[in-house]
Design an enzyme around this catalytic site. Structure first.
Site, short mmCIF file in Angstrom:
data_model
loop_
_atom_site.label_atom_id
_atom_site.label_comp_id
_atom_site.label_asym_id
_atom_site.label_seq_id
_atom_site.Cartn_x
_atom_site.Cartn_y
_atom_site.Cartn_z
N PRO A 212 32.34 43.76 36.95
CA PRO A 212 31.49 42.53 36.53
C PRO A 212 32.26 41.43 36.48
O PRO A 212 33.51 41.38 36.45
CB PRO A 212 30.94 43.21 35.31
CG PRO A 212 31.96 43.94 34.67
CD PRO A 212 32.53 44.88 35.89
N MET A 213 31.63 40.28 36.58
CA MET A 213 32.38 39.00 36.60
C MET A 213 32.72 38.84 35.11
O MET A 213 31.55 38.27 34.45
CB MET A 213 31.56 37.79 37.05
CG MET A 213 32.07 36.64 37.50
SD MET A 213 33.44 36.51 38.49
CE MET A 213 32.64 36.67 39.98
N CYS A 214 33.42 39.11 34.37
CA CYS A 214 33.81 38.83 33.13
C CYS A 214 35.22 38.69 32.88
O CYS A 214 36.21 38.33 33.73
CB CYS A 214 33.54 40.07 32.33
SG CYS A 214 33.19 40.09 30.52
N THR A 215 35.80 38.70 31.83
CA THR A 215 37.01 38.29 31.26
C THR A 215 38.15 39.12 31.60
O THR A 215 38.27 40.02 30.91
CB THR A 215 37.05 37.96 29.84
OG1 THR A 215 36.64 38.84 29.19
CG2 THR A 215 36.59 36.48 29.62
#
Length: 299
Positions: free
Chosen positions: A166-169
């Site tokens: 997922p687009m996360c940190t």
């Protein structure tokens, strides 16, 4: 009874969960666990943070934000990997709500809570509410350890490619080569043309350099591998986070006020906003041969 809540993750979903908890009068203390730091790309959906917070620990900044504005609620930050915390830490909470973006930490907390329940002969039974988002879709699982289906019971409902990132940190704590590819392709060099051989070779070179920085194997790294990862990246959408977080907190309120049949009620909610807004709740049955919660494995 005043409640002490543990929130796992201070990202897009965790921020929404924490915001909701500030509005519940029976919640007096919240602990939040997250090892990541704030990145520029987080600011469009993780609204507890701003430009000056970039580079700081998410959990710490989120706790400070709430403590400053909502003095009736105490938020305690834990900037560490949740899997390093002992079982004794978890048993002090009345509810645990997860806003995590990875599989293994969820499996860890699920197994820990089931074990606490069985070893205490049900004297300790902490509801575990797990939220997850993937683009315009999301889910909420309500788990009563030893009573309802545990997280492991429903692991086969996950997409076949569990490592879709997922687009996360991922900037400061890449765990695998997929994280390296996502960071390089979407954060460092988002404007490169994936149809260009030269650009793909450039990405390969930069991915190798970043992988070396974090001692991550590049054995399976190639331009075709990078292309596959880029096409599988799923964006995080703030509206989906809000809906899933609201559902998580609603489930907690229902349990707190004894408004839900813990044994026979619905424990799995699916949310799909890709075509309108669709929500469906049902009871997910326990697996008789579950490796974590089945009777044969708990004796």
């Amino acid at each position: 009874m005043d409640c002490k809540i543990l929130v796992l993750g201070a990202g897009g979903l965790g921020c929404e969960i924490l915001k909701n908890l500030t509005m519940l009068s029976f919640v007096k203390q919240v602990h939040i666990v997250d090892i990541d730091t704030i990145e520029l790309t987080n600011l469009n959906r993780q609204f507890l943070f701003c430009d000056k917070d970039i580079g700081k620990p998410k959990a710490q900044v989120a706790a400070q934000y709430v403590n400053t504005r909502f003095p009736q609620l105490e938020v305690v930050a834990h900037v560490q990997d949740l899997t390093t915390l002992p079982p004794s830490f978890y048993k002090d909470f009345q509810f645990i709500i997860s806003g995590l973006d990875a599989i293994e930490p969820r499996r860890f907390i699920n197994e820990t809570l089931v074990k606490l329940t069985l070893e205490s002969n049900y004297e300790i039974c902490i509801p575990f509410i797990d939220g997850g988002t993937e683009g315009l879709k999301g889910h909420v699982k309500t788990i009563i350890p030893g009573i309802t289906a545990c997280w492991e019971c429903s692991i086969d409902t996950l997409p076949s490619q569990q490592d879709t990132v997922p687009m996360c940190t991922i900037a400061n704590n890449p765990r695998c080569i997929e994280h390296v590819v996502e960071y390089v392709s979407t954060i460092q060099y988002p404007d490169l043309n994936i149809e260009s051989t030269a650009d793909m070779e450039f990405l390969l070179e930069k991915c190798c350099e970043r992988a070396a920085q974090f001692s991550i194997s590049t054995e399976k790294l190639s331009t075709s591998f990078i292309l596959g990862i880029i096409k599988s990246i799923i964006p995080s959408v703030s509206t989906t986070n809000a809906m899933v977080a609201a559902t998580c907190c609603t489930q907690m309120v229902k349990i707190y006020n004894d408004l839900i049949d813990l044994e026979n009620g619905n424990n799995f909610t699916l949310i799909n906003c890709s075509e309108g807004c669709f929500m469906y709740s049902f009871k997910f049955e326990r697996l008789p041969d579950c490796t974590v919660c089945s009777n044969s494995n708990s004796n």
